[in-house]
Design an enzyme around this catalytic site. Sequence first.
Site, PDB file in Angstrom:
ATOM      1  CE  LYS A   1      -4.716  -6.501   4.070  1.00 50.77           C
ATOM      2  NZ  LYS A   1      -3.679  -8.709   4.117  1.00 50.77           N
TER       3      LYS A   1
ATOM      4  CG  HIS B   1      -3.788 -15.635   4.583  1.00 49.18           C
ATOM      5  ND1 HIS B   1      -4.472 -14.795   4.720  1.00 49.18           N
ATOM      6  CD2 HIS B   1      -2.500 -14.732   4.306  1.00 49.18           C
ATOM      7  CE1 HIS B   1      -4.921 -13.700   4.055  1.00 49.18           C
ATOM      8  NE2 HIS B   1      -3.533 -13.335   2.914  1.00 49.18           N
TER       9      HIS B   1
ATOM     10  CE1 TYR C   1       6.127  15.941 -19.516  1.00 48.25           C
ATOM     11  CE2 TYR C   1       4.331  14.744 -18.167  1.00 48.25           C
ATOM     12  CZ  TYR C   1       5.743  16.063 -18.253  1.00 48.25           C
ATOM     13  OH  TYR C   1       5.907  16.737 -16.904  1.00 48.25           O
TER      14      TYR C   1
ATOM     15  NE  ARG D   1      -7.241 -14.125   9.059  1.00 43.51           N
ATOM     16  CZ  ARG D   1      -6.710 -14.867   8.343  1.00 43.51           C
ATOM     17  NH1 ARG D   1      -7.086 -15.891   9.205  1.00 43.51           N
ATOM     18  NH2 ARG D   1      -6.122 -15.273   7.471  1.00 43.51           N
TER      19      ARG D   1
ATOM     20  CG  ASP E   1       0.644  16.557 -10.012  1.00 41.90           C
ATOM     21  OD1 ASP E   1       0.630  16.344  -9.100  1.00 41.90           O
ATOM     22  OD2 ASP E   1       2.223  17.273 -10.883  1.00 41.90           O
TER      23      ASP E   1
ATOM     24  NE  ARG F   1       1.106 -13.265   3.940  1.00 47.99           N
ATOM     25  CZ  ARG F   1       0.856 -12.454   3.679  1.00 47.99           C
ATOM     26  NH1 ARG F   1       0.144 -11.484   2.523  1.00 47.99           N
ATOM     27  NH2 ARG F   1      -0.949 -12.870   4.261  1.00 47.99           N
TER      28      ARG F   1
ATOM     29  CB  CYS G   1       0.904  14.384 -16.155  1.00 44.63           C
ATOM     30  SG  CYS G   1       0.581  14.670 -17.650  1.00 44.63           S
TER      31      CYS G   1
HETATM   32  C1  LIG Z   1      -4.985  -9.281   3.740  1.00 40.83           C
HETATM   33  C2  LIG Z   1      -5.726 -10.064   4.654  1.00 40.83           C
HETATM   34  C3  LIG Z   1      -7.331 -10.617   4.851  1.00 40.83           C
HETATM   35  C4  LIG Z   1      -8.435 -10.032   4.124  1.00 40.83           C
HETATM   36  O1  LIG Z   1      -8.180 -10.772   2.645  1.00 40.83           O
HETATM   37  P1  LIG Z   1      -8.697 -10.551   1.411  1.00 40.83           P
HETATM   38  O2  LIG Z   1      -8.890 -11.034   0.478  1.00 40.83           O
HETATM   39  O3  LIG Z   1      -8.994  -9.172   1.106  1.00 40.83           O
HETATM   40  O4  LIG Z   1     -10.412 -10.773   2.018  1.00 40.83           O
HETATM   41  C5  LIG Z   1      -7.541 -11.854   5.514  1.00 40.83           C
HETATM   42  N1  LIG Z   1      -6.503 -11.798   6.808  1.00 40.83           N
HETATM   43  C6  LIG Z   1      -4.591 -11.480   6.154  1.00 40.83           C
HETATM   44  C7  LIG Z   1      -3.723 -12.252   7.238  1.00 40.83           C
HETATM   45  C8  LIG Z   1      -4.272 -11.160   5.728  1.00 40.83           C
HETATM   46  O5  LIG Z   1      -3.623 -10.263   5.053  1.00 40.83           O
END
Ligand SMILES: *Cc1c(COP(=O)(O)O)cnc(C)c1O
Length: 385
Positions: free
Chosen positions: A48, A175, A275, A231, A324, A146, A322
């Site tokens: 992602k 998660h 700045y 994951r 850029d 969530r 800044c």
């Molecule tokens: C982002 C995410 C992960 C990976 O998380 P890390 O901490 O980067 O390993 C795994 N599962 C879900 C559902 C996530 O949203």
Amino acid sequence: MTDTPGSVDSDEEELRPTRVEVDLDVLTANLRSIRDHVGQARVMAILKANAYGHGLVPVACHMVRQGVDSIGLALLEEAVLLRRAGVEVPILVFGGITVKQMPQFLDHGLTLTAPSVEKLRFIDAAAAARGVQARVHLKVDTGMERIGIHYYSARQLLEASLTCRHVIVEGIYSHFANADSADLGHARLQLERFLEVLSFYDSRSLPMPVRHIANSAGILQMPESHLDMVRPGILLYGVYPSDECVRAVNVSPALTWKSRVAYFKVVQPGHPVSYGSTWQSDRPVRVITIPAGYGDGYFRSLSNRSEVIVRGRRFPVVGRVCMDQMMVCLEQGTAYNGDEVILLGQGDGDQGGISAADLATWAGTIPYEVLTSINTRVPRVYRGG
Ligand SMILES: *Cc1c(COP(=O)(O)O)cnc(C)c1O
């Protein structure tokens, strides 16, 4: 052609001195280390947010070549992009789904997250209407609040899934909220709740879907959480989720963010830089200007805090960053126009590199945000693979 793995296009560098270099061989090594650590568990590569800033399509293609079992993404459009790029492995989209997105999910053969009975029924109906089977992973909320059905009501979702004729429940997942902390009490509670929900299948002698809960922190700190699939996100890219996390797997950062000196001058005392005039020297100093700034994702909050590497030595960013450009004070050091500057990554010198964790500490954030903030206007170039 900066998106083509394995080629570093010199024309691109003539166009834009600021760039991100991704070493695909490092990604391969990181994946191997994770696989060695998790043994039998399958690996879903989490790609992602533009593969945590590393570039979605090239990293996905590389991961597929390395034989990852599946890919996890946050958004439907990321998944569609990968299908259009020819990626055929299973892709699970984590986010909540809306009615309008259903045809795209089904037409691209993507795996949907079913976080409630209502959404599951609506996936079933949409699949029935299109005459296809929808691939689904059920999402159980064990303590993140969530998305996902609460563990204490999850039975309803599992029951409902048995009656959906156009849904194939391939997986079930949860998660962790706190698997990256030294205190694993909450993470253990989450795992317990998840296993309790899963007992539904055994108690009914039903086949168990693929069970998964471990993010990078779970992989590192809780071997008992690896279950059928893990994951990994940030760990794949060679960055540890937090300072507290046990470093049970050896990985190295795959990304280097570089630029080049665009201007050199001597700044006299009493002549503040950038700045807001937040910095000045009490003696004449050499100051270079680098053509990168917060418009590239180099946070403005790094002003007067961060360091960069020039000619193997670390020097401070002075004055405000800044949009850029930004300035770096060399004191009496030397640099020439066109010299390489490392904003993030390992330098050639002996003063160590600048890690995502360093930038995160200076900016008051976490390495995840540092990596995912590198703007898409910064070209990505790939080595190895
Ligand atoms: C982002 C995410 C992960 C990976 O998380 P890390 O901490 O980067 O390993 C795994 N599962 C879900 C559902 C996530 O949203």
